[in-house]
Design a protein around this motif. Sequence first.
Motif, mmCIF file in Angstrom:
data_model
loop_
_atom_site.group_PDB
_atom_site.id
_atom_site.type_symbol
_atom_site.label_atom_id
_atom_site.label_comp_id
_atom_site.label_asym_id
_atom_site.label_seq_id
_atom_site.Cartn_x
_atom_site.Cartn_y
_atom_site.Cartn_z
ATOM 1 N N GLY A 72 0.823 -1.205 0.000
ATOM 2 C CA GLY A 72 0.000 0.000 0.000
ATOM 3 C C GLY A 72 0.858 1.256 0.000
ATOM 4 N N GLY A 73 1.926 1.249 0.769
ATOM 5 C CA GLY A 73 2.844 2.393 0.805
ATOM 6 C C GLY A 73 3.479 2.645 -0.548
ATOM 7 N N GLU A 74 3.871 1.564 -1.213
ATOM 8 C CA GLU A 74 4.461 1.697 -2.553
ATOM 9 C C GLU A 74 3.445 2.297 -3.524
ATOM 10 O OE1 GLU A 74 5.747 -2.222 -3.655
ATOM 11 O OE2 GLU A 74 7.196 -2.333 -2.008
ATOM 12 N N MET A 75 2.213 1.789 -3.448
ATOM 13 C CA MET A 75 1.170 2.283 -4.346
ATOM 14 C C MET A 75 0.853 3.757 -4.061
ATOM 15 S SD MET A 75 -1.287 -1.095 -4.289
ATOM 16 C CE MET A 75 -2.598 -0.409 -5.286
ATOM 17 N N TRP A 76 0.821 4.128 -2.776
ATOM 18 C CA TRP A 76 0.520 5.510 -2.393
ATOM 19 C C TRP A 76 1.600 6.463 -2.922
ATOM 20 C CZ3 TRP A 76 -3.270 8.492 -0.773
ATOM 21 C CH2 TRP A 76 -2.984 9.721 -0.169
ATOM 22 N N ARG A 77 2.865 6.068 -2.782
ATOM 23 C CA ARG A 77 3.957 6.913 -3.282
ATOM 24 C C ARG A 77 3.903 7.056 -4.791
ATOM 25 N NH1 ARG A 77 6.455 4.440 1.049
ATOM 26 N NH2 ARG A 77 7.175 2.672 -0.154
ATOM 27 N N ALA A 78 3.429 6.027 -5.468
ATOM 28 C CA ALA A 78 3.370 6.062 -6.930
ATOM 29 C C ALA A 78 2.164 6.849 -7.452
ATOM 30 C CB ALA A 78 3.335 4.632 -7.480
ATOM 31 N N MET A 79 1.183 7.119 -6.601
ATOM 32 C CA MET A 79 -0.020 7.848 -7.031
ATOM 33 C C MET A 79 0.340 9.273 -7.430
ATOM 34 S SD MET A 79 -3.065 6.760 -4.413
ATOM 35 C CE MET A 79 -4.198 7.992 -4.986
ATOM 36 N N LYS A 80 -0.236 9.716 -8.533
ATOM 37 C CA LYS A 80 -0.002 11.083 -9.011
ATOM 38 C C LYS A 80 -0.979 12.062 -8.364
ATOM 39 C CE LYS A 80 3.136 9.952 -12.071
ATOM 40 N NZ LYS A 80 4.480 9.933 -11.590
ATOM 41 N N ASP A 81 -2.260 11.696 -8.344
ATOM 42 C CA ASP A 81 -3.294 12.607 -7.869
ATOM 43 C C ASP A 81 -3.879 12.096 -6.553
ATOM 44 O OD1 ASP A 81 -5.090 14.682 -7.730
ATOM 45 O OD2 ASP A 81 -6.563 13.715 -9.038
ATOM 46 N N LYS A 82 -3.534 12.773 -5.462
ATOM 47 C CA LYS A 82 -4.011 12.371 -4.142
ATOM 48 C C LYS A 82 -5.013 13.386 -3.586
ATOM 49 C CE LYS A 82 0.532 10.443 -3.188
ATOM 50 N NZ LYS A 82 1.734 10.527 -2.384
ATOM 51 N N THR A 83 -5.454 14.321 -4.417
ATOM 52 C CA THR A 83 -6.294 15.415 -3.919
ATOM 53 C C THR A 83 -7.600 14.932 -3.306
ATOM 54 O OG1 THR A 83 -7.204 15.756 -6.142
ATOM 55 C CG2 THR A 83 -5.355 17.152 -5.483
ATOM 56 N N VAL A 84 -8.193 13.877 -3.876
ATOM 57 C CA VAL A 84 -9.451 13.352 -3.340
ATOM 58 C C VAL A 84 -9.258 12.951 -1.878
ATOM 59 C CG1 VAL A 84 -11.125 11.470 -3.511
ATOM 60 C CG2 VAL A 84 -10.248 12.561 -5.589
ATOM 61 N N TRP A 85 -8.201 12.230 -1.601
ATOM 62 C CA TRP A 85 -7.948 11.724 -0.253
ATOM 63 C C TRP A 85 -7.492 12.839 0.677
ATOM 64 C CZ3 TRP A 85 -10.348 7.468 0.273
ATOM 65 C CH2 TRP A 85 -10.526 6.648 -0.833
ATOM 66 N N GLU A 86 -6.722 13.776 0.160
ATOM 67 C CA GLU A 86 -6.287 14.913 0.973
ATOM 68 C C GLU A 86 -7.474 15.794 1.357
ATOM 69 O OE1 GLU A 86 -3.252 16.378 -1.640
ATOM 70 O OE2 GLU A 86 -1.733 15.057 -0.776
ATOM 71 N N ASP A 87 -8.449 15.933 0.435
ATOM 72 C CA ASP A 87 -9.662 16.696 0.743
ATOM 73 C C ASP A 87 -10.472 16.004 1.837
ATOM 74 O OD1 ASP A 87 -8.984 18.595 -1.139
ATOM 75 O OD2 ASP A 87 -10.344 17.810 -2.690
ATOM 76 N N LYS A 88 -10.598 14.673 1.734
ATOM 77 C CA LYS A 88 -11.334 13.924 2.756
ATOM 78 C C LYS A 88 -10.650 14.060 4.117
ATOM 79 C CE LYS A 88 -13.464 10.426 -0.184
ATOM 80 N NZ LYS A 88 -13.650 8.990 -0.430
ATOM 81 N N ALA A 89 -9.319 14.021 4.111
ATOM 82 C CA ALA A 89 -8.571 14.152 5.364
ATOM 83 C C ALA A 89 -8.749 15.553 5.941
ATOM 84 C CB ALA A 89 -7.092 13.860 5.131
ATOM 85 N N ALA A 90 -8.764 16.575 5.092
ATOM 86 C CA ALA A 90 -8.953 17.948 5.558
ATOM 87 C C ALA A 90 -10.339 18.119 6.173
ATOM 88 C CB ALA A 90 -8.752 18.925 4.403
ATOM 89 N N LYS A 91 -11.352 17.534 5.549
ATOM 90 C CA LYS A 91 -12.710 17.611 6.096
ATOM 91 C C LYS A 91 -12.794 16.894 7.443
ATOM 92 C CE LYS A 91 -15.109 18.092 1.696
ATOM 93 N NZ LYS A 91 -15.958 17.433 0.706
ATOM 94 N N ALA A 92 -12.139 15.743 7.520
ATOM 95 C CA ALA A 92 -12.142 14.992 8.776
ATOM 96 C C ALA A 92 -11.444 15.793 9.874
ATOM 97 C CB ALA A 92 -11.459 13.638 8.589
ATOM 98 N N LYS A 93 -10.371 16.495 9.517
ATOM 99 C CA LYS A 93 -9.657 17.292 10.508
ATOM 100 C C LYS A 93 -10.508 18.474 10.970
ATOM 101 C CE LYS A 93 -5.360 19.420 11.718
ATOM 102 N NZ LYS A 93 -3.956 19.480 11.499
ATOM 103 N N GLU A 94 -11.230 19.106 10.043
ATOM 104 C CA GLU A 94 -12.124 20.205 10.416
ATOM 105 C C GLU A 94 -13.187 19.718 11.388
ATOM 106 O OE1 GLU A 94 -13.803 22.060 6.931
ATOM 107 O OE2 GLU A 94 -11.826 22.400 6.051
ATOM 108 N N GLN A 95 -13.775 18.564 11.089
ATOM 109 C CA GLN A 95 -14.808 17.999 11.962
ATOM 110 C C GLN A 95 -14.227 17.670 13.331
ATOM 111 O OE1 GLN A 95 -18.147 17.743 11.276
ATOM 112 N NE2 GLN A 95 -18.262 17.265 13.463
ATOM 113 N N TYR A 96 -13.026 17.123 13.349
ATOM 114 C CA TYR A 96 -12.348 16.796 14.607
ATOM 115 C C TYR A 96 -12.122 18.061 15.430
ATOM 116 C CZ TYR A 96 -8.416 15.815 17.731
ATOM 117 O OH TYR A 96 -7.595 15.723 18.829
ATOM 118 N N THR A 97 -11.684 19.138 14.762
ATOM 119 C CA THR A 97 -11.431 20.395 15.466
ATOM 120 C C THR A 97 -12.706 20.918 16.106
ATOM 121 O OG1 THR A 97 -9.662 20.902 13.900
ATOM 122 C CG2 THR A 97 -10.480 22.721 15.214
ATOM 123 N N LYS A 98 -13.817 20.861 15.370
ATOM 124 C CA LYS A 98 -15.108 21.312 15.908
ATOM 125 C C LYS A 98 -15.525 20.436 17.103
ATOM 126 C CE LYS A 98 -16.890 23.091 11.533
ATOM 127 N NZ LYS A 98 -17.878 22.865 10.455
#
Length: 116
Positions: free
Chosen positions: A39-65
């Motif tokens: 999984g780590g190898e596949m993640w490093r090879a991924m070009k576009d991670k914006t979908v997952w980074e957006d989900k993580a940002a939303k989760a962090k916002e919810q956590y902060t609230k």
Amino acid sequence: MTEKPKRPMSAYMLWLNSAREQIKSENPGLKVTDIAKKGGEMWRAMKDKTVWEDKAAKAKEQYTKDLEAFNANGGGGEPKKAAKRGKKVAKKPVIKSKKKKNETDDEESEEEEESD
């Protein structure tokens, strides 16, 4: 009493949780650790991670609230004692003084002499 909110998952962990079954099916017989490595190898090879980074940002916002609401309601009361993660300190061995040992030896020898 409500519990403190859990920290949100990173983009990588969100992606890995969704991709784990696919990795297992494409590589049958892999151990859990090998799946994570793949999984780590596949993640490093991924070009576009914006979908997952957006989900993580939303989760962090919810956590902060959630965390702010938790703290506004008095938090968790008494803080838990933090677990020490350092090395365990070995107890010092008890060293008996030689003087005491010699005193008992002398007493025993005196008793032997008296009984003769």
